[in-house]
Design an enzyme around this catalytic site. Structure first.
Site, short mmCIF file in Angstrom:
data_model
loop_
_atom_site.label_atom_id
_atom_site.label_comp_id
_atom_site.label_asym_id
_atom_site.label_seq_id
_atom_site.Cartn_x
_atom_site.Cartn_y
_atom_site.Cartn_z
N LYS A 1 0.86 -1.18 0.00
CA LYS A 1 0.00 0.00 0.00
C LYS A 1 0.91 1.24 0.00
O LYS A 1 2.04 1.19 0.50
CB LYS A 1 -0.88 -0.03 1.27
CG LYS A 1 -1.75 1.20 1.46
CD LYS A 1 -2.85 1.28 0.44
CE LYS A 1 -3.57 2.63 0.44
NZ LYS A 1 -4.31 2.86 -0.80
N ASN B 1 -12.80 3.02 -6.59
CA ASN B 1 -12.37 3.32 -5.23
C ASN B 1 -11.93 4.76 -5.13
O ASN B 1 -11.45 5.36 -6.09
CB ASN B 1 -11.26 2.35 -4.78
CG ASN B 1 -9.88 2.88 -5.07
OD1 ASN B 1 -9.33 3.70 -4.33
ND2 ASN B 1 -9.30 2.43 -6.18
N GLY C 1 -8.02 7.31 -1.19
CA GLY C 1 -7.29 8.55 -0.85
C GLY C 1 -5.99 8.28 -0.12
O GLY C 1 -5.58 9.04 0.76
N CYS D 1 -2.27 8.59 -8.68
CA CYS D 1 -3.48 8.36 -7.89
C CYS D 1 -4.53 9.42 -8.24
O CYS D 1 -4.27 10.62 -8.09
CB CYS D 1 -3.18 8.42 -6.40
SG CYS D 1 -4.67 8.13 -5.43
N GLY E 1 -6.93 -5.11 -14.36
CA GLY E 1 -7.95 -6.06 -14.80
C GLY E 1 -7.50 -7.49 -14.99
O GLY E 1 -8.19 -8.25 -15.66
C1 LIG Z 1 -8.78 -0.29 -3.22
C2 LIG Z 1 -7.60 0.09 -4.07
C3 LIG Z 1 -6.53 0.78 -3.50
C4 LIG Z 1 -5.43 1.14 -4.28
N1 LIG Z 1 -4.37 1.79 -3.71
C5 LIG Z 1 -3.27 2.07 -4.46
C6 LIG Z 1 -2.12 2.69 -3.86
O1 LIG Z 1 -2.06 2.94 -2.65
N2 LIG Z 1 -1.05 2.98 -4.68
C7 LIG Z 1 -1.07 2.69 -6.02
O2 LIG Z 1 -0.08 2.96 -6.73
N3 LIG Z 1 -2.13 2.08 -6.60
C8 LIG Z 1 -3.22 1.77 -5.85
N4 LIG Z 1 -4.30 1.14 -6.44
C9 LIG Z 1 -4.25 0.81 -7.88
C10 LIG Z 1 -3.86 -0.65 -8.12
O3 LIG Z 1 -2.56 -0.92 -7.61
C11 LIG Z 1 -3.91 -1.02 -9.61
O4 LIG Z 1 -3.01 -0.18 -10.34
C12 LIG Z 1 -5.30 -0.82 -10.21
O5 LIG Z 1 -6.29 -1.23 -9.29
C13 LIG Z 1 -5.49 -1.63 -11.51
O6 LIG Z 1 -5.30 -3.01 -11.29
P1 LIG Z 1 -6.52 -4.04 -11.03
O7 LIG Z 1 -7.53 -3.80 -12.10
O8 LIG Z 1 -5.90 -5.41 -11.08
O9 LIG Z 1 -7.07 -3.73 -9.66
C14 LIG Z 1 -5.41 0.78 -5.67
C15 LIG Z 1 -6.49 0.09 -6.22
C16 LIG Z 1 -7.59 -0.27 -5.44
C17 LIG Z 1 -8.71 -1.04 -6.07
#
Ligand SMILES: Cc1cc2nc3c(=O)[nH]c(=O)nc-3n(C[C@H](O)[C@H](O)[C@H](O)COP(=O)(O)O)c2cc1C
Length: 325
Positions: free
Chosen positions: A57, A81, A84, A153, A267
């Site tokens: 995180k 999401n 923040g 972000c 994804g």
């Molecule tokens: C609940 C949540 C929290 C996330 N927190 C971070 C974060 O703290 N730092 C970051 O670089 N990406 C964060 N992401 C982005 C994910 O690391 C990822 O890039 C994004 O969700 C796309 O991948 P996915 O479709 O497999 O979830 C977060 C995503 C989600 C869903």
């Protein structure tokens, strides 16, 4: 520094290793930042040491409560999401999370966020200072195998994505962080830009070792009975299957624009999804949202990649990108 990270994956005749700067990850499958905490909640469910990498995180200089609730809403093909960047801040990270991370045998990549260039730099300096002060004996792990710099972000007012849309800021930030660590530096980019290849080239020029491609896509859901957005802050970041084609296209474009490795994310829920990213040019991948519904997804994806490589007689995972016609 030339750190080979070992995992508990049984030795096989295939070469699954991936190189990011001086770091060698044992296999290409990682868990994405924000979807796996710092690993501790998943110990019972996931064989973390069999992963290629754990991306933590985000860590910021000061503790952050994050945005007001509701901060999550489901969509037909994913999740929005607006967390923040809630996190305990760098001091508590070092005291409470790092000792556990040092016991991991997979690569551990610390996701770093900030509102200003100085804040990103201060987080890196604090972590590097701490690691020098505690030192590491031979065979002991530092718990920090690299940094993933979150310049993407969409859920904060200052910093985050506002960095990630400006190549000049990205190059300057990357160069400033490069001067503060010899560990691998991965810049995590936003898909919410006109040309992601421009941003990736700027990160490479600043000295990045790799690009993570992509963070979430700005999205919004409106509750038509309550007559207000479904999440408190209005829009948020869309993740999950809906963004996979966006991530694959971005990976394809970026891997042709830079020489450094690309890590595909967005994804991925099945091996086929991961292989699309590898064919598009990614050297490694990350899995985020899919973990919420099936924590075993990373293992299933890794098994599926191995099966696919056997069926296609590919010995080295790094060669998959050369196979796209
Ligand atoms: C609940 C949540 C929290 C996330 N927190 C971070 C974060 O703290 N730092 C970051 O670089 N990406 C964060 N992401 C982005 C994910 O690391 C990822 O890039 C994004 O969700 C796309 O991948 P996915 O479709 O497999 O979830 C977060 C995503 C989600 C869903």
């Amino acid at each position: 520094m030339n750190e080979q990270v070992h995992s508990d994956i049984p030795s096989i005749d295939l070469d699954l290793s991936v190189r990011i700067g001086e770091l060698i990850m044992p296999n290409p499958v990682g868990v994405a930042s924000g979807c796996f905490g710092y690993g501790e909640e998943y110990d019972e469910l996931v064989h973390i040491d069999a992963l290629g990498a754990l991306y933590t995180k985000a860590v910021t200089l000061e503790p952050r409560q994050g945005n007001p609730a509701p901060r999550l809403v489901e969509t037909p093909m994913g999740l929005i999401n607006s967390i923040g960047l809630a996190n305990p801040g760098v001091e508590r990270f070092l005291q409470e999370k790092l000792p556990l991370l040092r016991r991991r045998r997979c690569a551990v990549i610390i996701n770093v966020a900030g509102s200003t260039e100085d804040e990103y730099a201060a987080v890196l300096e604090r972590i590097e200072g701490h690691l020098s002060a505690i030192g590491t004996q031979q065979e002991e792990r530092s718990g920090v195998d690299g940094y993933e710099i979150n310049v993407s972000c969409p859920n904060v007012h200052r910093g985050g994505m506002s960095f990630g849309i400006d190549p000049v800021l990205i190059e300057r930030l990357t160069r400033s962080l490069r001067g503060r660590t010899a560990r691998p530096l991965i810049l995590k980019l936003s898909p919410n830009v006109t040309d992601i290849a421009d941003i990736a080239r700027a990160a490479e020029a600043g000295g990045a070792d790799a690009i993570s491609c992509v963070n979430t896509v700005v999205g919004m859901v409106i509750d038509t009975e309550k007559l207000r957005p479904a999440i408190a802050r209005g829009s948020g970041g869309l993740s999950g299957p809906a963004i996979r084609p966006i991530g694959v296209a971005a990976t394809y474009k970026v891997s042709r624009a830079v020489q450094i490795p690309v890590i595909g994310v967005g994804g991925i829920a099945r091996a086929d999804d991961a292989i699309q990213y590898l064919l598009a040019g990614a050297q490694a991948i990350q899995i985020g949202t899919a973990i919420f519904t099936n924590p075993r997804t990373p293992h299933e994806v890794l098994d599926g990649i191995v099966g696919w490589m056997r069926r296609h007689a590919v010995k080295c995972v790094r060669d998959i990108g050369l196979m796209l016609q």
